[in-house]
Design a protein around this motif. Sequence first.
Motif, PDB file in Angstrom:
ATOM      1  N   GLY A  74     114.115 -19.924 139.614  1.00  0.00           N
ATOM      2  CA  GLY A  74     112.781 -19.831 140.220  1.00  0.00           C
ATOM      3  C   GLY A  74     112.345 -18.420 140.588  1.00  0.00           C
ATOM      4  O   GLY A  74     111.182 -18.204 140.933  1.00  0.00           O
ATOM      5  N   ALA A  75     113.239 -17.450 140.533  1.00  0.00           N
ATOM      6  CA  ALA A  75     112.850 -16.079 140.924  1.00  0.00           C
ATOM      7  C   ALA A  75     113.554 -15.071 140.009  1.00  0.00           C
ATOM      8  O   ALA A  75     113.159 -14.919 138.852  1.00  0.00           O
ATOM      9  N   ALA A  76     114.587 -14.394 140.524  1.00  0.00           N
ATOM     10  CA  ALA A  76     115.174 -13.285 139.760  1.00  0.00           C
ATOM     11  C   ALA A  76     115.700 -13.708 138.384  1.00  0.00           C
ATOM     12  O   ALA A  76     115.497 -13.004 137.387  1.00  0.00           O
ATOM     13  N   ASN A 119     108.316 -10.619 139.855  1.00  0.00           N
ATOM     14  CA  ASN A 119     108.511 -11.900 140.521  1.00  0.00           C
ATOM     15  C   ASN A 119     107.327 -12.230 141.430  1.00  0.00           C
ATOM     16  O   ASN A 119     107.235 -13.338 141.957  1.00  0.00           O
ATOM     17  N   ASN A 120     106.413 -11.276 141.611  1.00  0.00           N
ATOM     18  CA  ASN A 120     105.322 -11.464 142.578  1.00  0.00           C
ATOM     19  C   ASN A 120     104.180 -12.295 142.005  1.00  0.00           C
ATOM     20  O   ASN A 120     103.977 -12.353 140.802  1.00  0.00           O
ATOM     21  N   SER A 121     103.387 -12.841 142.935  1.00  0.00           N
ATOM     22  CA  SER A 121     102.274 -13.694 142.492  1.00  0.00           C
ATOM     23  C   SER A 121     100.993 -12.897 142.222  1.00  0.00           C
ATOM     24  O   SER A 121     100.041 -13.434 141.654  1.00  0.00           O
ATOM     25  N   ALA A 122     100.977 -11.600 142.596  1.00  0.00           N
ATOM     26  CA  ALA A 122      99.717 -10.841 142.585  1.00  0.00           C
ATOM     27  C   ALA A 122      98.994 -10.884 141.240  1.00  0.00           C
ATOM     28  O   ALA A 122      97.774 -11.026 141.179  1.00  0.00           O
ATOM     29  N   HIS A 123      99.725 -10.758 140.135  1.00  0.00           N
ATOM     30  CA  HIS A 123      99.080 -10.694 138.811  1.00  0.00           C
ATOM     31  C   HIS A 123      99.138 -12.019 138.049  1.00  0.00           C
ATOM     32  O   HIS A 123      98.849 -12.043 136.856  1.00  0.00           O
ATOM     33  N   VAL A 175     112.687 -37.441 139.998  1.00  0.00           N
ATOM     34  CA  VAL A 175     113.048 -36.351 140.923  1.00  0.00           C
ATOM     35  C   VAL A 175     113.594 -35.180 140.102  1.00  0.00           C
ATOM     36  O   VAL A 175     114.367 -35.388 139.155  1.00  0.00           O
ATOM     37  N   GLY A 176     113.160 -33.969 140.439  1.00  0.00           N
ATOM     38  CA  GLY A 176     113.640 -32.766 139.740  1.00  0.00           C
ATOM     39  C   GLY A 176     114.231 -31.772 140.728  1.00  0.00           C
ATOM     40  O   GLY A 176     113.884 -31.771 141.920  1.00  0.00           O
ATOM     41  N   LEU A 177     115.146 -30.936 140.234  1.00  0.00           N
ATOM     42  CA  LEU A 177     115.785 -29.918 141.079  1.00  0.00           C
ATOM     43  C   LEU A 177     115.976 -28.638 140.276  1.00  0.00           C
ATOM     44  O   LEU A 177     116.370 -28.688 139.112  1.00  0.00           O
ATOM     45  N   SER A 178     115.679 -27.499 140.922  1.00  0.00           N
ATOM     46  CA  SER A 178     115.967 -26.209 140.279  1.00  0.00           C
ATOM     47  C   SER A 178     116.436 -25.220 141.338  1.00  0.00           C
ATOM     48  O   SER A 178     116.144 -25.387 142.534  1.00  0.00           O
ATOM     49  N   HIS A 179     117.146 -24.183 140.895  1.00  0.00           N
ATOM     50  CA  HIS A 179     117.607 -23.145 141.839  1.00  0.00           C
ATOM     51  C   HIS A 179     116.448 -22.180 142.059  1.00  0.00           C
ATOM     52  O   HIS A 179     116.030 -21.475 141.129  1.00  0.00           O
ATOM     53  N   ASN A 180     115.954 -22.124 143.285  1.00  0.00           N
ATOM     54  CA  ASN A 180     114.717 -21.360 143.529  1.00  0.00           C
ATOM     55  C   ASN A 180     114.869 -19.849 143.435  1.00  0.00           C
ATOM     56  O   ASN A 180     113.918 -19.162 143.048  1.00  0.00           O
ATOM     57  N   THR A 181     116.053 -19.298 143.772  1.00  0.00           N
ATOM     58  CA  THR A 181     116.140 -17.838 143.679  1.00  0.00           C
ATOM     59  C   THR A 181     116.771 -17.382 142.363  1.00  0.00           C
ATOM     60  O   THR A 181     116.760 -16.199 142.052  1.00  0.00           O
ATOM     61  N   VAL A 182     117.324 -18.336 141.571  1.00  0.00           N
ATOM     62  CA  VAL A 182     117.839 -17.959 140.250  1.00  0.00           C
ATOM     63  C   VAL A 182     116.750 -18.319 139.236  1.00  0.00           C
ATOM     64  O   VAL A 182     115.865 -17.515 138.968  1.00  0.00           O
ATOM     65  N   ILE A 192     102.538  -5.333 132.246  1.00  0.00           N
ATOM     66  CA  ILE A 192     103.083  -6.195 133.305  1.00  0.00           C
ATOM     67  C   ILE A 192     103.261  -7.599 132.733  1.00  0.00           C
ATOM     68  O   ILE A 192     102.360  -8.104 132.042  1.00  0.00           O
ATOM     69  N   ALA A 193     104.407  -8.201 133.002  1.00  0.00           N
ATOM     70  CA  ALA A 193     104.612  -9.619 132.689  1.00  0.00           C
ATOM     71  C   ALA A 193     105.156 -10.268 133.960  1.00  0.00           C
ATOM     72  O   ALA A 193     105.884  -9.617 134.724  1.00  0.00           O
ATOM     73  N   VAL A 194     104.786 -11.519 134.195  1.00  0.00           N
ATOM     74  CA  VAL A 194     105.220 -12.179 135.429  1.00  0.00           C
ATOM     75  C   VAL A 194     105.851 -13.526 135.112  1.00  0.00           C
ATOM     76  O   VAL A 194     105.674 -14.060 134.018  1.00  0.00           O
ATOM     77  N   LYS A 195     106.545 -14.051 136.092  1.00  0.00           N
ATOM     78  CA  LYS A 195     107.062 -15.415 135.995  1.00  0.00           C
ATOM     79  C   LYS A 195     106.353 -16.262 137.069  1.00  0.00           C
ATOM     80  O   LYS A 195     105.883 -15.701 138.065  1.00  0.00           O
ATOM     81  N   PRO A 196     106.256 -17.571 136.841  1.00  0.00           N
ATOM     82  CA  PRO A 196     105.536 -18.400 137.820  1.00  0.00           C
ATOM     83  C   PRO A 196     106.341 -18.689 139.083  1.00  0.00           C
ATOM     84  O   PRO A 196     107.520 -18.370 139.172  1.00  0.00           O
ATOM     85  N   ASN A 197     105.690 -19.340 140.019  1.00  0.00           N
ATOM     86  CA  ASN A 197     106.270 -19.663 141.319  1.00  0.00           C
ATOM     87  C   ASN A 197     107.504 -20.567 141.191  1.00  0.00           C
ATOM     88  O   ASN A 197     107.581 -21.403 140.296  1.00  0.00           O
ATOM     89  N   CYS A 198     108.412 -20.378 142.161  1.00  0.00           N
ATOM     90  CA  CYS A 198     109.644 -21.168 142.146  1.00  0.00           C
ATOM     91  C   CYS A 198     109.395 -22.665 142.284  1.00  0.00           C
ATOM     92  O   CYS A 198     110.132 -23.481 141.734  1.00  0.00           O
ATOM     93  N   SER A 199     108.322 -23.039 143.008  1.00  0.00           N
ATOM     94  CA  SER A 199     108.122 -24.463 143.316  1.00  0.00           C
ATOM     95  C   SER A 199     107.836 -25.298 142.079  1.00  0.00           C
ATOM     96  O   SER A 199     108.077 -26.501 142.072  1.00  0.00           O
ATOM     97  N   ILE A 200     107.301 -24.688 141.001  1.00  0.00           N
ATOM     98  CA  ILE A 200     106.905 -25.512 139.844  1.00  0.00           C
ATOM     99  C   ILE A 200     108.055 -25.761 138.869  1.00  0.00           C
ATOM    100  O   ILE A 200     107.953 -26.573 137.965  1.00  0.00           O
TER     101      ILE A 200
END
Length: 361
Positions: free
Chosen positions: A340-342, A113-117, A331-338, A152-160
């Motif tokens: 958008g994250a985990a 979930n991290n942005s590092a990679h 206007v768009g809406l998403s759940h940031n910790t679902v 390693i595989a990552v997912k993008p930031n919650c804001s997008i």
Amino acid sequence: MEQKLRVGILGATGMVGQRFISLLENHPWFEVVTVAASPRSAGKSYEEAVGDRWKMDTPMPEAVKKLTVLNVNEVEKVASTVDFVFSAVDMTKEEIKAIEEEYAKTETPVVSNNSAHRWTPDVPMVIPEINVEHFDVIEAQKKRLGTTRGFIAVKPNCSIQSYAPCLAAWKEFGPKEVVATTYQAISGAGKTFKDWPEMVENIIPYIGGEEEKSEQEPLRVLGKVENGEIVKAQLPKITCQCIRVPVLNGHTAAVFINFEKKPTKEELIEKLVSYKGFPQEAELPSAPKQFIQYLEEDNRPQVKADVDYENGMGISIGRLREDSMFDYKFVGLSHNTVRGAAGGAVLCAETLTAKKYIQAK
Ligand SMILES: N[C@@H](CC=O)C(=O)O
């Protein structure tokens, strides 16, 4: 799946770690067998290490309460207990880069979930409905790391997540310019109102590093694979302001957009509601049946009414209309910790499992 895959959560005591644990309770393919966190939590039971900092609406799953927290820095020890890990570690960017590579080198896939990679050229950053083909770079990454199954595989930031899916759904019309303002929930900062009382009735017009991520990451998601690396898309040009608002869960985005070929409003809505990808085709356990819903009411999407759409894995769009300066606004809406994250990371792991990148050790 005959035998569930054994999963470890790195950074298990933080808010995203807790979200992983609650989403994985009763998961049909994955079982949390290991929780790892900082040395100060190591040796305690998970219940004891989290103490009164459990921030989920649902109770802590019984199955994890008594797990002994391992020291996340003892990489070999943690890795020996699992088939793959989810990473939500809270360290500096350089430390995260290094520790995630260390885990991959023990032949343990890391879904982060991290942005590092997120900008490492051979690390895929995936929203599974949009760019599942980016997982192809894993072969090149494994060569670089000298591994046979670790990557390693990552997912993008919650804001997008509240607007990037629209850019993908509208690809054939050539999204050219985007101006977005995000209104981001406090859980994105790992907080509740109890631990951040200053946010009650407040707005803070700054979230460190967020505007750059919101402008650049959609381009990588919309990019293509070339010679074992992701090459980012050149368009649309995106400019973004990110604002913290007094909402617990749910990132909203107000967006203006210009296209190469201006479509009709009906065409845009049709593309949104018919947009689907690998998770829907493969009927993955966490896939929303309908990825994007379009709401006709003038006062939607609303956080309270719509944030949990499709168990927090769907995207809600509304207020699409022509604009006097741009082609359209919405206007768009998403759940940031679902989503958008985990949840987004769990969907990546399900995709990687369905495609056999993740298997039992
Ligand atoms: N940085 C975001 C969280 C996204 O992953 C936020 O602060 O809301």
